[in-house]
Write an enzyme that holds these catalytic residues in place. Structure first.
Site, PDB file in Angstrom:
ATOM      1  N   GLY A  25       2.200  42.776 -16.969  1.00 14.34           N
ATOM      2  CA  GLY A  25       1.234  42.924 -15.876  1.00 14.34           C
ATOM      3  C   GLY A  25       0.854  41.580 -15.298  1.00 14.34           C
ATOM      4  O   GLY A  25       0.451  40.676 -16.021  1.00 14.34           O
ATOM      5  N   GLY A  38      -1.364  41.252 -12.574  1.00 19.39           N
ATOM      6  CA  GLY A  38      -2.573  41.328 -11.751  1.00 19.39           C
ATOM      7  C   GLY A  38      -3.517  40.214 -12.174  1.00 19.39           C
ATOM      8  O   GLY A  38      -3.128  39.272 -12.874  1.00 19.39           O
ATOM      9  N   GLN A  43     -13.855  56.958 -12.194  1.00 18.01           N
ATOM     10  CA  GLN A  43     -14.766  56.754 -11.070  1.00 18.01           C
ATOM     11  C   GLN A  43     -14.162  57.283  -9.774  1.00 18.01           C
ATOM     12  O   GLN A  43     -13.033  56.943  -9.428  1.00 18.01           O
ATOM     13  CB  GLN A  43     -15.032  55.257 -10.911  1.00 18.01           C
ATOM     14  CG  GLN A  43     -15.911  54.937  -9.722  1.00 18.01           C
ATOM     15  CD  GLN A  43     -16.511  53.548  -9.837  1.00 18.01           C
ATOM     16  OE1 GLN A  43     -15.882  52.557  -9.479  1.00 18.01           O
ATOM     17  NE2 GLN A  43     -17.702  53.468 -10.374  1.00 18.01           N
ATOM     18  N   HIS A  70     -14.683  56.945  -5.942  1.00 22.69           N
ATOM     19  CA  HIS A  70     -15.381  56.079  -4.985  1.00 22.69           C
ATOM     20  C   HIS A  70     -15.887  56.962  -3.847  1.00 22.69           C
ATOM     21  O   HIS A  70     -15.145  57.795  -3.344  1.00 22.69           O
ATOM     22  CB  HIS A  70     -14.421  55.009  -4.459  1.00 22.69           C
ATOM     23  CG  HIS A  70     -15.131  53.865  -3.797  1.00 22.69           C
ATOM     24  ND1 HIS A  70     -15.798  54.003  -2.607  1.00 22.69           N
ATOM     25  CD2 HIS A  70     -15.297  52.580  -4.181  1.00 22.69           C
ATOM     26  CE1 HIS A  70     -16.331  52.833  -2.286  1.00 22.69           C
ATOM     27  NE2 HIS A  70     -16.046  51.956  -3.229  1.00 22.69           N
ATOM     28  N   LEU A 102      -9.201  52.954   0.560  1.00 19.49           N
ATOM     29  CA  LEU A 102     -10.589  52.581   0.263  1.00 19.49           C
ATOM     30  C   LEU A 102     -11.306  51.915   1.443  1.00 19.49           C
ATOM     31  O   LEU A 102     -10.764  51.043   2.093  1.00 19.49           O
ATOM     32  CB  LEU A 102     -10.615  51.615  -0.920  1.00 19.49           C
ATOM     33  CG  LEU A 102     -12.017  51.153  -1.321  1.00 19.49           C
ATOM     34  CD1 LEU A 102     -12.775  52.275  -1.997  1.00 19.49           C
ATOM     35  CD2 LEU A 102     -11.967  49.932  -2.209  1.00 19.49           C
ATOM     36  N   HIS A 123     -10.687  56.380  -8.042  1.00 10.81           N
ATOM     37  CA  HIS A 123     -10.675  54.945  -7.779  1.00 10.81           C
ATOM     38  C   HIS A 123     -10.443  54.083  -9.016  1.00 10.81           C
ATOM     39  O   HIS A 123      -9.678  53.133  -8.978  1.00 10.81           O
ATOM     40  CB  HIS A 123     -12.018  54.580  -7.141  1.00 10.81           C
ATOM     41  CG  HIS A 123     -12.153  53.138  -6.761  1.00 10.81           C
ATOM     42  ND1 HIS A 123     -11.263  52.504  -5.923  1.00 10.81           N
ATOM     43  CD2 HIS A 123     -13.084  52.206  -7.084  1.00 10.81           C
ATOM     44  CE1 HIS A 123     -11.643  51.239  -5.752  1.00 10.81           C
ATOM     45  NE2 HIS A 123     -12.736  51.027  -6.459  1.00 10.81           N
ATOM     46  N   ARG A 172     -18.569  52.419 -13.761  1.00 12.03           N
ATOM     47  CA  ARG A 172     -18.502  50.988 -13.479  1.00 12.03           C
ATOM     48  C   ARG A 172     -19.310  50.643 -12.230  1.00 12.03           C
ATOM     49  O   ARG A 172     -19.279  51.382 -11.248  1.00 12.03           O
ATOM     50  CB  ARG A 172     -17.048  50.571 -13.248  1.00 12.03           C
ATOM     51  CG  ARG A 172     -16.893  49.156 -12.731  1.00 12.03           C
ATOM     52  CD  ARG A 172     -15.441  48.759 -12.604  1.00 12.03           C
ATOM     53  NE  ARG A 172     -14.775  49.352 -11.471  1.00 12.03           N
ATOM     54  CZ  ARG A 172     -14.715  48.799 -10.250  1.00 12.03           C
ATOM     55  NH1 ARG A 172     -15.304  47.655  -9.997  1.00 12.03           N
ATOM     56  NH2 ARG A 172     -14.065  49.406  -9.276  1.00 12.03           N
TER      57      ARG A 172
HETATM   58  C1  LIG Z   1      -8.521  49.419  -3.192  1.00  9.56           C
HETATM   59  C2  LIG Z   1      -9.270  48.828  -4.356  1.00  9.56           C
HETATM   60  C3  LIG Z   1     -10.329  47.956  -4.122  1.00  9.56           C
HETATM   61  C4  LIG Z   1     -11.031  47.396  -5.193  1.00  9.56           C
HETATM   62  N1  LIG Z   1     -12.066  46.525  -4.939  1.00  9.56           N
HETATM   63  C5  LIG Z   1     -12.702  45.927  -5.982  1.00  9.56           C
HETATM   64  C6  LIG Z   1     -13.708  44.938  -5.754  1.00  9.56           C
HETATM   65  O1  LIG Z   1     -14.005  44.551  -4.627  1.00  9.56           O
HETATM   66  N2  LIG Z   1     -14.307  44.382  -6.826  1.00  9.56           N
HETATM   67  C7  LIG Z   1     -14.000  44.742  -8.103  1.00  9.56           C
HETATM   68  O2  LIG Z   1     -14.582  44.207  -9.028  1.00  9.56           O
HETATM   69  N3  LIG Z   1     -13.033  45.674  -8.336  1.00  9.56           N
HETATM   70  C8  LIG Z   1     -12.385  46.251  -7.309  1.00  9.56           C
HETATM   71  N4  LIG Z   1     -11.394  47.179  -7.571  1.00  9.56           N
HETATM   72  C9  LIG Z   1     -10.943  47.370  -8.948  1.00  9.56           C
HETATM   73  C10 LIG Z   1     -10.112  46.164  -9.377  1.00  9.56           C
HETATM   74  O3  LIG Z   1      -9.445  45.634  -8.274  1.00  9.56           O
HETATM   75  C11 LIG Z   1      -9.086  46.517 -10.434  1.00  9.56           C
HETATM   76  O4  LIG Z   1      -9.683  47.229 -11.477  1.00  9.56           O
HETATM   77  C12 LIG Z   1      -8.471  45.238 -11.013  1.00  9.56           C
HETATM   78  O5  LIG Z   1      -8.014  44.405  -9.976  1.00  9.56           O
HETATM   79  C13 LIG Z   1      -7.359  45.549 -11.981  1.00  9.56           C
HETATM   80  O6  LIG Z   1      -6.728  44.349 -12.348  1.00  9.56           O
HETATM   81  P1  LIG Z   1      -5.626  44.337 -13.481  1.00  9.56           P
HETATM   82  O7  LIG Z   1      -5.163  42.927 -13.589  1.00  9.56           O
HETATM   83  O8  LIG Z   1      -6.136  44.990 -14.684  1.00  9.56           O
HETATM   84  O9  LIG Z   1      -4.451  45.247 -12.931  1.00  9.56           O
HETATM   85  P2  LIG Z   1      -3.580  45.209 -11.571  1.00  9.56           P
HETATM   86  O10 LIG Z   1      -4.047  44.209 -10.603  1.00  9.56           O
HETATM   87  O11 LIG Z   1      -3.485  46.613 -11.127  1.00  9.56           O
HETATM   88  O12 LIG Z   1      -2.166  44.712 -12.074  1.00  9.56           O
HETATM   89  C14 LIG Z   1      -1.343  45.501 -12.904  1.00  9.56           C
HETATM   90  C15 LIG Z   1      -0.048  44.771 -13.137  1.00  9.56           C
HETATM   91  O13 LIG Z   1       0.694  45.445 -14.124  1.00  9.56           O
HETATM   92  C16 LIG Z   1       2.037  45.533 -13.724  1.00  9.56           C
HETATM   93  N5  LIG Z   1       2.628  46.664 -14.443  1.00  9.56           N
HETATM   94  C17 LIG Z   1       2.145  47.914 -14.604  1.00  9.56           C
HETATM   95  N6  LIG Z   1       2.975  48.638 -15.367  1.00  9.56           N
HETATM   96  C18 LIG Z   1       3.981  47.823 -15.703  1.00  9.56           C
HETATM   97  C19 LIG Z   1       5.160  47.974 -16.483  1.00  9.56           C
HETATM   98  N7  LIG Z   1       5.475  49.131 -17.076  1.00  9.56           N
HETATM   99  N8  LIG Z   1       5.998  46.925 -16.594  1.00  9.56           N
HETATM  100  C20 LIG Z   1       5.745  45.732 -15.997  1.00  9.56           C
HETATM  101  N9  LIG Z   1       4.631  45.539 -15.256  1.00  9.56           N
HETATM  102  C21 LIG Z   1       3.776  46.572 -15.124  1.00  9.56           C
HETATM  103  C22 LIG Z   1       1.995  45.662 -12.232  1.00  9.56           C
HETATM  104  O14 LIG Z   1       3.211  45.308 -11.654  1.00  9.56           O
HETATM  105  C23 LIG Z   1       0.867  44.670 -11.931  1.00  9.56           C
HETATM  106  O15 LIG Z   1       1.401  43.366 -11.889  1.00  9.56           O
HETATM  107  C24 LIG Z   1     -10.685  47.735  -6.515  1.00  9.56           C
HETATM  108  C25 LIG Z   1      -9.621  48.600  -6.743  1.00  9.56           C
HETATM  109  C26 LIG Z   1      -8.931  49.161  -5.678  1.00  9.56           C
HETATM  110  C27 LIG Z   1      -7.826  50.126  -5.980  1.00  9.56           C
END
Ligand SMILES: Cc1cc2nc3c(=O)[nH]c(=O)nc-3n(C[C@H](O)[C@H](O)[C@H](O)COP(=O)(O)OP(=O)(O)OC[C@H]3O[C@@H](n4cnc5c(N)ncnc54)[C@H](O)[C@@H]3O)c2cc1C
Length: 587
Positions: A14, A16, A240, A242, A252, A353, A398
């Site tokens: 991941g 992100g 959640q 939204h 969103l 969401h 959340r």
């Molecule tokens: C539209 C939207 C707006 C939002 N706005 C806000 C906000 O303003 N403020 C806030 O606090 N939160 C917000 N959230 C929530 C927040 O953005 C997310 O919870 C957070 O960014 C998740 O981050 P993460 O690093 O856990 O995962 P992600 O950013 O989702 O990254 C997941 C990663 O895992 C990788 N991956 C997944 N499965 C595999 C696999 N099998 N093999 C290899 N790679 C894989 C993907 O390629 C990606 O790189 C928002 C969410 C959405 C959907």
């Protein structure tokens, strides 16, 4: 079949915000780190985060971490673990300044300090006046954050495996985690990635619902991999919704719109949130606002010819504020709802969401779970952070902008923990002989299967069933039926056939592999929701409308084998301050 093997100090699945913040910590410490991602790192869902990241900087209104902690505990409907919440809120200012120093382009106030806006559930003085706590880069905060982190990682020599999909967790007889199997999506090549530390940061799984704000890649792969390896999933009934997804498409519209002064209207032009949350109104907790919208529609006060949505008004903010603070929202409204919010309100409905549950961890990012029938303990070599993990800081609901904070705080904490752990165990453990057997069996099944349903069909049934049986309000009979239906879907998922391999070979294969994970997440959600006989946060039961602290102030653990449930106590004791005891949650 001989499979290529590569060795790293740490493998992160991941890219992100969570995965990249952890990777940065490790690469800068000189460790050899591989980061896998299904998409180019800066396309991870974090890039879509709009509204901001919470930190009690106090740049606009007086603020401190203890008030932030109180709001988070209350927002969680008291299901959040208070030691983890204290840990997160105490570190918020530091990690935000760190991002600023990494070069993240936050908006600025007149005096040059980081711009902050109010969000739902933020208060001063433990439930008093509205606080202004969300640090923002216009309505593209996640975009600014993710690009900053990617660039820092490139500088630190993190090795990215782009368009590689993690398939299964590797565990040995002692239950220790030794890496993952993965597939290069373009070629279909399978590889073993061996690691002293394996960290999951695979994000959410919003794609189990039909209407979702989540990216198509959010299929809960980390949860599926964990469940298949015998790790339980925590608090999966809490999803959640939204309040403001664009009507008909689900994209969103950030809470930042209401933070900047926008508000919701029903068909009579009434500002109905005043009835549901007289004090906080449109900035009540998201679960509260989503239920209010659903009630308005149910009672016939929805808008449009089918009376099935509400309106979000922001034209009174004026073109200047909209263009400066909410440019992305304006673009989304024009593109997806065909309205320009400078002149007209945006049609909205509650939309799936965020997943509050996930892989159970402590606040060092270590996965904590029983092995076989043993007691709960740290799983050696295995870590999880971000939306795929359940620390649990969000409990049953959340607060907006607490997730971007969560991924940065715990991404960094897990990085630090891995550095310490690798000092104590600096060597790779030998891989078991059957290291890739489970993965190869899954792949062989996909190649050989004949006569099953198509992946697309089964996926559609799954999403439809989740939407109808496990939505904003939940009903006993619908949940019961839902468990049966999702059980059937899971069986079908295990027998899907890839039709016409020559044309759509790998995309179809990847969708089939993702469906395995979606089915695990959907089952865990439905089974956990059916069992929880109370209403708390985002889990609203029609037949049990009240929160029941006596029986249900506890976390759910779902075990894949036998679809068994167990429970564990909420950690009500913070690290240094007094506990916030459960009390009625009103806004
Ligand atoms: C539209 C939207 C707006 C939002 N706005 C806000 C906000 O303003 N403020 C806030 O606090 N939160 C917000 N959230 C929530 C927040 O953005 C997310 O919870 C957070 O960014 C998740 O981050 P993460 O690093 O856990 O995962 P992600 O950013 O989702 O990254 C997941 C990663 O895992 C990788 N991956 C997944 N499965 C595999 C696999 N099998 N093999 C290899 N790679 C894989 C993907 O390629 C990606 O790189 C928002 C969410 C959405 C959907």
């Amino acid at each position: 079949m001989a499979i290529a093997r590569r060795k790293f100090d740490a493998v992160i699945v991941g890219a992100g915000g969570a995965g990249m913040r952890a990777a940065l910590q490790l690469s800068e410490a000189g460790l050899k780190v591989a980061v896998l991602s299904k998409v180019f790192p800066t396309r991870s869902h974090t890039v879509a985060a709009q509204g901001g990241i919470a930190a009690a900087l106090g740049n606009v209104t007086e603020d401190n971490w203890h008030w932030h902690m109180y709001d988070t505990v209350k927002g969680s409907d008291y299901l959040g673990d208070q030691d983890a919440i204290e840990f997160m809120c105490r570190q918020a200012n530091e990690v935000v300044y760190e991002l600023e120093h990494f070069g993240m382009p936050f908006d600025r106030l007149e005096n040059g300090k980081i711009y902050q806006r109010p969000f739902g559930g933020q208060s001063q003085n433990f439930g008093g006046a509205q606080a202004t706590r969300s640090c923002a880069a216009a309505d593209r905060t996640g975009h600014a954050m993710l690009h900053t982190l990617y660039q820092r990682n490139v500088r630190a020599n993190t090795q990215f495996f782009i368009e590689w999909m993690g398939l299964d967790l590797i565990r040995d007889e002692q239950g220790d985690v030794l890496g993952v199997t993965a597939m290069e999506m373009e070629t279909g090549e399978v590889m073993v990635l061996q690691a002293k530390a394996t960290l999951f940061a695979t994000g959410g799984a919003g794609r189990i619902f039909q209407a979702s704000t989540n990216a198509f890649i959010n299929t809960g792969d980390g949860l599926g991999m964990s469940a298949r390896a015998g790790i339980p999933l925590e608090d999966m009934e809490f999803w959640q919704f939204h309040p403001t997804g664009v009507y008909g498409v689900g994209v969103l519209i950030s809470e930042a719109v209401r933070g900047e002064g926008g508000y919701l209207l029903n068909k009579d032009g009434e500002r109905f949130m005043q009835r549901y949350a007289p004090h906080a109104k449109d900035l009540a907790g998201r679960d509260v606002v989503s239920r209010a919208l659903t009630m308005e529609i149910k009672e016939g006060r929805g808008c449009g010819k089918d009376a099935d949505h509400l309106l979000l008004k922001l034209d009174h903010l004026g073109a200047d504020v909209i263009n400066m603070r909410l440019p992305g929202i304006r673009e989304i409204a024009i593109k997806f709802a065909q309205v320009d919010p400078i002149n007209e309100p945006i049609p909205v409905v509650p939309t799936a969401h965020y997943m509050m549950g996930g892989i159970p961890t402590n606040f060092h990012g270590q996965v904590v779970a029983p092995y076989k029938t043993g007691p709960e303990e740290v799983v050696r070599g295995f870590y999880a952070v971000g939306e795929c993990a359940c620390v649990s800081v969000h409990g049953a609901n959340r607060l907006g902008t607490n997730s971007l904070l969560d991924i940065i705080v715990f991404g960094r904490a897990a990085g630090n923990q891995i550095i310490e752990d690798l000092k104590k165990s600096p060597h790779h453990k030998p891989l078991p002989a059957d290291v890739a057997d489970r993965t190869l069996a899954r792949l062989a099944r996909l190649e050989g299967q004949k006569g099953g349903e198509s992946v697309a069909q089964v996926g559609a049934t799954l999403r439809k069933t989740m939407q109808a049986h496990c939505g904003v309000f939940r009903f006993a009979d619908m949940l019961k039926e839902g468990v049966t239906k999702i059980g059937e879907v899971a069986e079908q998922a295990a027998q899907t056939e890839i039709k016409d391999k020559s044309k759509v070979f790998n995309t179809a294969r990847i969708e089939a592999l993702e469906l395995d994970n979606l089915a695990e997440v959907a089952l865990a959600t439905m089974v956990s929701a059916e069992a929880r006989n109370e209403s708390r946060g985002a889990h609203a039961r029609d037949d049990f409308p009240e929160r029941d602290d006596e029986k249900w102030l506890k976390h759910t653990l779902y075990f894949r084998t036998g679809r068994r449930l167990d429970y564990k106590p909420v950690r009500l004791k913070p690290m240094t301050v007094e506990s916030f005891p459960p009390k009625p949650r009103v806004y």
